[in-house]
Design a protein around this motif. Structure first.
Motif, PDB file in Angstrom:
ATOM      1  N   ALA A  62      18.952  -5.333  -1.528  1.00  0.00           N
ATOM      2  CA  ALA A  62      18.379  -5.746  -3.034  1.00  0.00           C
ATOM      3  C   ALA A  62      16.939  -6.058  -2.568  1.00  0.00           C
ATOM      4  O   ALA A  62      16.214  -5.891  -3.420  1.00  0.00           O
ATOM      5  CB  ALA A  62      19.165  -6.775  -3.507  1.00  0.00           C
ATOM      6  N   ALA A  63      16.645  -6.856  -1.607  1.00  0.00           N
ATOM      7  CA  ALA A  63      15.168  -7.481  -1.356  1.00  0.00           C
ATOM      8  C   ALA A  63      14.422  -6.350  -0.960  1.00  0.00           C
ATOM      9  O   ALA A  63      13.266  -6.130  -1.451  1.00  0.00           O
ATOM     10  CB  ALA A  63      15.357  -8.215  -0.132  1.00  0.00           C
ATOM     11  N   GLY A  64      14.765  -5.150  -0.245  1.00  0.00           N
ATOM     12  CA  GLY A  64      13.962  -4.094   0.061  1.00  0.00           C
ATOM     13  C   GLY A  64      13.819  -3.466  -1.023  1.00  0.00           C
ATOM     14  O   GLY A  64      12.571  -2.670  -1.270  1.00  0.00           O
ATOM     15  N   PHE A  65      14.704  -2.898  -1.741  1.00  0.00           N
ATOM     16  CA  PHE A  65      14.459  -2.188  -3.104  1.00  0.00           C
ATOM     17  C   PHE A  65      13.461  -2.840  -4.111  1.00  0.00           C
ATOM     18  O   PHE A  65      12.453  -2.513  -4.557  1.00  0.00           O
ATOM     19  CB  PHE A  65      15.511  -1.781  -4.118  1.00  0.00           C
ATOM     20  CG  PHE A  65      16.415  -0.844  -3.392  1.00  0.00           C
ATOM     21  CD1 PHE A  65      15.996   0.012  -3.303  1.00  0.00           C
ATOM     22  CD2 PHE A  65      18.066  -1.077  -3.072  1.00  0.00           C
ATOM     23  CE1 PHE A  65      16.963   1.327  -2.915  1.00  0.00           C
ATOM     24  CE2 PHE A  65      18.702  -0.020  -2.686  1.00  0.00           C
ATOM     25  CZ  PHE A  65      18.254   1.295  -2.594  1.00  0.00           C
ATOM     26  N   GLY A  66      13.655  -4.285  -4.250  1.00  0.00           N
ATOM     27  CA  GLY A  66      12.637  -5.044  -5.043  1.00  0.00           C
ATOM     28  C   GLY A  66      11.261  -4.948  -4.519  1.00  0.00           C
ATOM     29  O   GLY A  66      10.214  -4.937  -5.638  1.00  0.00           O
ATOM     30  N   PHE A  87       6.508   2.889   1.183  1.00  0.00           N
ATOM     31  CA  PHE A  87       7.417   2.425   0.569  1.00  0.00           C
ATOM     32  C   PHE A  87       8.425   3.516   0.434  1.00  0.00           C
ATOM     33  O   PHE A  87       9.679   2.948  -0.022  1.00  0.00           O
ATOM     34  CB  PHE A  87       6.769   1.878  -0.773  1.00  0.00           C
ATOM     35  CG  PHE A  87       5.722   0.783  -0.864  1.00  0.00           C
ATOM     36  CD1 PHE A  87       6.110  -0.232   0.008  1.00  0.00           C
ATOM     37  CD2 PHE A  87       4.416   1.020  -0.863  1.00  0.00           C
ATOM     38  CE1 PHE A  87       5.460  -1.350   0.205  1.00  0.00           C
ATOM     39  CE2 PHE A  87       3.647   0.092  -0.758  1.00  0.00           C
ATOM     40  CZ  PHE A  87       3.992  -1.177  -0.143  1.00  0.00           C
ATOM     41  N   SER A  88       8.048   4.785   0.613  1.00  0.00           N
ATOM     42  CA  SER A  88       9.493   5.664   0.448  1.00  0.00           C
ATOM     43  C   SER A  88      10.250   5.236   1.625  1.00  0.00           C
ATOM     44  O   SER A  88      11.547   5.423   1.500  1.00  0.00           O
ATOM     45  CB  SER A  88       8.981   7.055   0.693  1.00  0.00           C
ATOM     46  OG  SER A  88       8.200   7.224  -0.539  1.00  0.00           O
ATOM     47  N   SER A 121       9.865  -2.995  -2.502  1.00  0.00           N
ATOM     48  CA  SER A 121       9.111  -1.539  -2.311  1.00  0.00           C
ATOM     49  C   SER A 121       8.753  -1.448  -3.631  1.00  0.00           C
ATOM     50  O   SER A 121       7.384  -0.687  -3.670  1.00  0.00           O
ATOM     51  CB  SER A 121      10.319  -0.512  -1.953  1.00  0.00           C
ATOM     52  OG  SER A 121      10.768  -0.914  -0.569  1.00  0.00           O
ATOM     53  N   LYS A 122       9.355  -1.385  -4.854  1.00  0.00           N
ATOM     54  CA  LYS A 122       8.812  -1.362  -5.990  1.00  0.00           C
ATOM     55  C   LYS A 122       7.423  -1.891  -6.640  1.00  0.00           C
ATOM     56  O   LYS A 122       6.826  -1.505  -6.909  1.00  0.00           O
ATOM     57  CB  LYS A 122       9.956  -1.425  -6.925  1.00  0.00           C
ATOM     58  CG  LYS A 122       9.552  -1.398  -8.741  1.00  0.00           C
ATOM     59  CD  LYS A 122       9.445  -0.228  -8.993  1.00  0.00           C
ATOM     60  CE  LYS A 122       9.232  -0.007 -10.491  1.00  0.00           C
ATOM     61  NZ  LYS A 122       7.642  -0.023 -10.980  1.00  0.00           N
ATOM     62  N   ASP A 123       7.748  -3.160  -6.245  1.00  0.00           N
ATOM     63  CA  ASP A 123       6.730  -4.264  -6.738  1.00  0.00           C
ATOM     64  C   ASP A 123       5.325  -4.087  -5.765  1.00  0.00           C
ATOM     65  O   ASP A 123       4.431  -4.016  -6.464  1.00  0.00           O
ATOM     66  CB  ASP A 123       7.152  -5.717  -6.569  1.00  0.00           C
ATOM     67  CG  ASP A 123       8.257  -6.047  -7.616  1.00  0.00           C
ATOM     68  OD1 ASP A 123       8.341  -5.434  -8.672  1.00  0.00           O
ATOM     69  OD2 ASP A 123       8.987  -6.968  -7.516  1.00  0.00           O
ATOM     70  N   LEU A 124       5.426  -4.099  -4.494  1.00  0.00           N
ATOM     71  CA  LEU A 124       4.384  -3.703  -3.629  1.00  0.00           C
ATOM     72  C   LEU A 124       3.615  -2.681  -3.885  1.00  0.00           C
ATOM     73  O   LEU A 124       2.527  -2.468  -3.859  1.00  0.00           O
ATOM     74  CB  LEU A 124       4.655  -3.872  -2.393  1.00  0.00           C
ATOM     75  CG  LEU A 124       4.794  -5.426  -1.893  1.00  0.00           C
ATOM     76  CD1 LEU A 124       5.114  -5.418  -0.314  1.00  0.00           C
ATOM     77  CD2 LEU A 124       3.673  -6.354  -2.201  1.00  0.00           C
ATOM     78  N   LYS A 125       4.293  -1.376  -4.013  1.00  0.00           N
ATOM     79  CA  LYS A 125       3.878  -0.150  -4.367  1.00  0.00           C
ATOM     80  C   LYS A 125       2.966  -0.135  -5.466  1.00  0.00           C
ATOM     81  O   LYS A 125       1.891   0.181  -5.615  1.00  0.00           O
ATOM     82  CB  LYS A 125       4.902   1.001  -4.579  1.00  0.00           C
ATOM     83  CG  LYS A 125       4.516   2.345  -4.687  1.00  0.00           C
ATOM     84  CD  LYS A 125       5.285   3.176  -4.827  1.00  0.00           C
ATOM     85  CE  LYS A 125       4.829   4.735  -4.995  1.00  0.00           C
ATOM     86  NZ  LYS A 125       5.881   5.763  -5.131  1.00  0.00           N
ATOM     87  N   ASP A 126       3.481  -0.810  -6.578  1.00  0.00           N
ATOM     88  CA  ASP A 126       2.723  -0.877  -7.843  1.00  0.00           C
ATOM     89  C   ASP A 126       1.476  -2.012  -7.686  1.00  0.00           C
ATOM     90  O   ASP A 126       0.346  -1.509  -8.262  1.00  0.00           O
ATOM     91  CB  ASP A 126       3.607  -1.499  -8.961  1.00  0.00           C
ATOM     92  CG  ASP A 126       4.570  -0.428  -9.512  1.00  0.00           C
ATOM     93  OD1 ASP A 126       4.685   0.579  -9.084  1.00  0.00           O
ATOM     94  OD2 ASP A 126       5.544  -0.963 -10.191  1.00  0.00           O
ATOM     95  N   ALA A 169      -2.439  -0.774  -8.109  1.00  0.00           N
ATOM     96  CA  ALA A 169      -3.274  -1.415  -9.191  1.00  0.00           C
ATOM     97  C   ALA A 169      -4.511  -2.068  -8.625  1.00  0.00           C
ATOM     98  O   ALA A 169      -5.566  -2.023  -9.182  1.00  0.00           O
ATOM     99  CB  ALA A 169      -2.323  -2.214  -9.609  1.00  0.00           C
ATOM    100  N   LEU A 170      -4.339  -2.694  -7.378  1.00  0.00           N
ATOM    101  CA  LEU A 170      -5.277  -3.636  -6.764  1.00  0.00           C
ATOM    102  C   LEU A 170      -6.316  -3.089  -5.666  1.00  0.00           C
ATOM    103  O   LEU A 170      -7.493  -3.645  -5.719  1.00  0.00           O
ATOM    104  CB  LEU A 170      -4.979  -5.002  -6.160  1.00  0.00           C
ATOM    105  CG  LEU A 170      -3.991  -5.664  -7.227  1.00  0.00           C
ATOM    106  CD1 LEU A 170      -3.567  -6.963  -6.396  1.00  0.00           C
ATOM    107  CD2 LEU A 170      -5.090  -6.276  -8.183  1.00  0.00           C
ATOM    108  N   VAL A 171      -5.858  -2.220  -4.952  1.00  0.00           N
ATOM    109  CA  VAL A 171      -6.739  -1.714  -3.904  1.00  0.00           C
ATOM    110  C   VAL A 171      -6.981  -0.078  -4.518  1.00  0.00           C
ATOM    111  O   VAL A 171      -6.241   0.803  -4.648  1.00  0.00           O
ATOM    112  CB  VAL A 171      -5.811  -1.642  -2.548  1.00  0.00           C
ATOM    113  CG1 VAL A 171      -6.677  -1.139  -1.553  1.00  0.00           C
ATOM    114  CG2 VAL A 171      -5.405  -2.822  -2.424  1.00  0.00           C
ATOM    115  N   VAL A 172      -8.384   0.141  -3.968  1.00  0.00           N
ATOM    116  CA  VAL A 172      -8.924   1.545  -4.304  1.00  0.00           C
ATOM    117  C   VAL A 172      -8.712   2.269  -3.280  1.00  0.00           C
ATOM    118  O   VAL A 172      -9.228   1.886  -2.151  1.00  0.00           O
ATOM    119  CB  VAL A 172     -10.231   1.299  -4.848  1.00  0.00           C
ATOM    120  CG1 VAL A 172     -10.879   2.649  -4.904  1.00  0.00           C
ATOM    121  CG2 VAL A 172     -10.442   0.461  -5.944  1.00  0.00           C
TER     122      VAL A 172
END
Length: 143
Positions: free
Chosen positions: A95-99, A124-125, A101-106, A110-113
């Motif tokens: 569960a920690a891995g799924f969460g 993240f895949s 991966s989703k949050d950090l990818k977004d 969004a933050l890093v060009v």
């Protein structure tokens, strides 16, 4: 059979996570990003290692019980309580891995060009893949 599958899924998880690193290039600057840089991935790795050790020990006990055709009452309790504890540890790691991966990818997108999103997708895949393997290991342990 379920114990063998558990060992296989946990070995795959450890291999995927331990090789999960990528070099990100942003505006001409490059930095290496490892799975160890994310606490949730470290937790996944620890859960997989602990689960793997437990599964191998249980597999050894199962083989020795088949060879001697005896089973002590201690082994019943170890099977029951050990499987519960380790399966919950593996499930929370998944569960920690799924969460994360989703949050950090977004967040990364969004933050890093980035010059290309392929390295982030790859990183993240692999996180999703290892979390899936942990989830399959949980199902085998819970079975």
């Amino acid at each position: 059979m379920a114990r063998v599958l558990t060992v296989a899924f946990l070995v795959i998880t450890v291999i995927i996570l331990s090789t999960n690193s990528v070099t990100l290039v942003s505006q001409g600057n490059a930095f290496k990003f490892h799975f160890k840089d994310v606490y949730a991935y470290r937790y996944m790795f620890s859960a997989a290692i602990i689960g793997l050790l437990y599964a191998v020990i249980q597999l050894f006990f199962a083989i020795s019980e088949l060879a001697t055709r005896t089973k002590s009452p201690f082994n019943y309790q170890l099977d029951f309580y050990g499987d519960k504890i380790i399966s919950y540890l593996v499930a929370t790691g998944s569960a920690a891995g799924f969460g994360v991966s989703k949050d950090l990818k977004d967040t990364f997108l969004a933050l890093v060009v980035l010059d290309s999103t392929d390295p982030v997708d790859k990183l993240f895949s692999r996180g999703h893949a290892s979390a899936s393997m942990l989830l399959f290991a949980f199902f085998c342990l819970a079975l």
